[in-house]
Design a protein around this motif. Sequence first.
Motif, short mmCIF file in Angstrom:
data_model
loop_
_atom_site.label_atom_id
_atom_site.label_comp_id
_atom_site.label_asym_id
_atom_site.label_seq_id
_atom_site.Cartn_x
_atom_site.Cartn_y
_atom_site.Cartn_z
N LEU A 191 3.12 6.79 4.95
CA LEU A 191 2.84 7.10 6.36
C LEU A 191 3.96 6.60 7.26
N LEU A 224 0.31 3.64 2.95
CA LEU A 224 0.84 3.18 4.22
C LEU A 224 2.37 3.29 4.25
N ILE A 281 -6.07 9.63 13.42
CA ILE A 281 -6.62 8.70 12.42
C ILE A 281 -5.50 8.09 11.59
N LYS A 282 -4.52 8.91 11.22
CA LYS A 282 -3.37 8.41 10.46
C LYS A 282 -2.64 7.32 11.25
N GLN A 318 -7.00 14.24 12.66
CA GLN A 318 -6.50 13.57 11.47
C GLN A 318 -5.19 12.84 11.76
N ASP A 326 0.85 -1.18 0.00
CA ASP A 326 0.00 0.00 0.00
C ASP A 326 0.89 1.24 0.00
N GLY A 372 -3.84 5.45 13.53
CA GLY A 372 -4.70 4.27 13.61
C GLY A 372 -4.65 3.40 12.37
N LYS A 373 -4.30 3.99 11.24
CA LYS A 373 -4.31 3.25 9.97
C LYS A 373 -3.25 2.14 9.96
N ILE A 374 -2.18 2.30 10.71
CA ILE A 374 -1.16 1.25 10.70
C ILE A 374 -1.59 0.04 11.52
N ASN A 375 -2.71 0.19 12.28
CA ASN A 375 -3.21 -0.92 13.07
C ASN A 375 -4.38 -1.63 12.40
N VAL A 376 -4.93 -1.02 11.32
CA VAL A 376 -6.17 -1.53 10.74
C VAL A 376 -6.03 -2.96 10.25
#
Length: 215
Positions: free
Chosen positions: A145, A142, A204-205, A201, A139, A207-211
């Motif tokens: 990020l 990701l 939230i960013k 934000q 991704d 948190g995206k590495i844990n999704v």
Amino acid sequence: MQELTIIIADDHPLFRGALCQALGDIAERPCVIEAGTFEAARTAAQTHPDADLMLLDLAMPGVSGFSGLMSLRAEVQSLPIIIVSASDDAATIRRAIELGASGFISKSSGLDDIRCAIRTVLDGGVWTPKDYAACPDEDPALADLMERLKTLTPQQSRVLSMLAEGLLNKQIAYELGVSEATIKAHVSAILLKLNVDSRTQAVIKLGKINVAMVA
């Protein structure tokens, strides 16, 4: 080997027991500090600054995924940390190492592999499961990020982790013993580095590495 001080941070007593068993074969009388929550793990790291190693479960009560690793890496930079997790896909392992872990142990590992991982990290190496093959993040967002997160200073990483915990600027300032203006400056720098417009934000960013991780 001289007496080892190891912090085992996992909320499952049976798995902590298995890790203690592995440690018993590495050192004759290791000093083991057990922690069942992330806050207890953080306290153990702060009160034992000369600890040799921490074994940290990603799914600890009181923290969300990698934010715990980031927070500890910022607070106790000299402490080697091996991540322990039931989520042992390549992406999770890669992210753990990129965010500063010295090793990764799958909860499906046998005692021999656990011992080998601990010995490797204690000797200054990095351990990943034998069948792990490092590869670029599929991704691009990701991957970008992760690169941005790695540009944060230790204090900025700690502030971001505390933002993720829902703390206000004044609460973070109190916890870190600095002024609220200093925290505001850190938050501004974090927003700039993560290319976002608000603290929400930024969280939230993070948190995206844990999704993709089912810890």
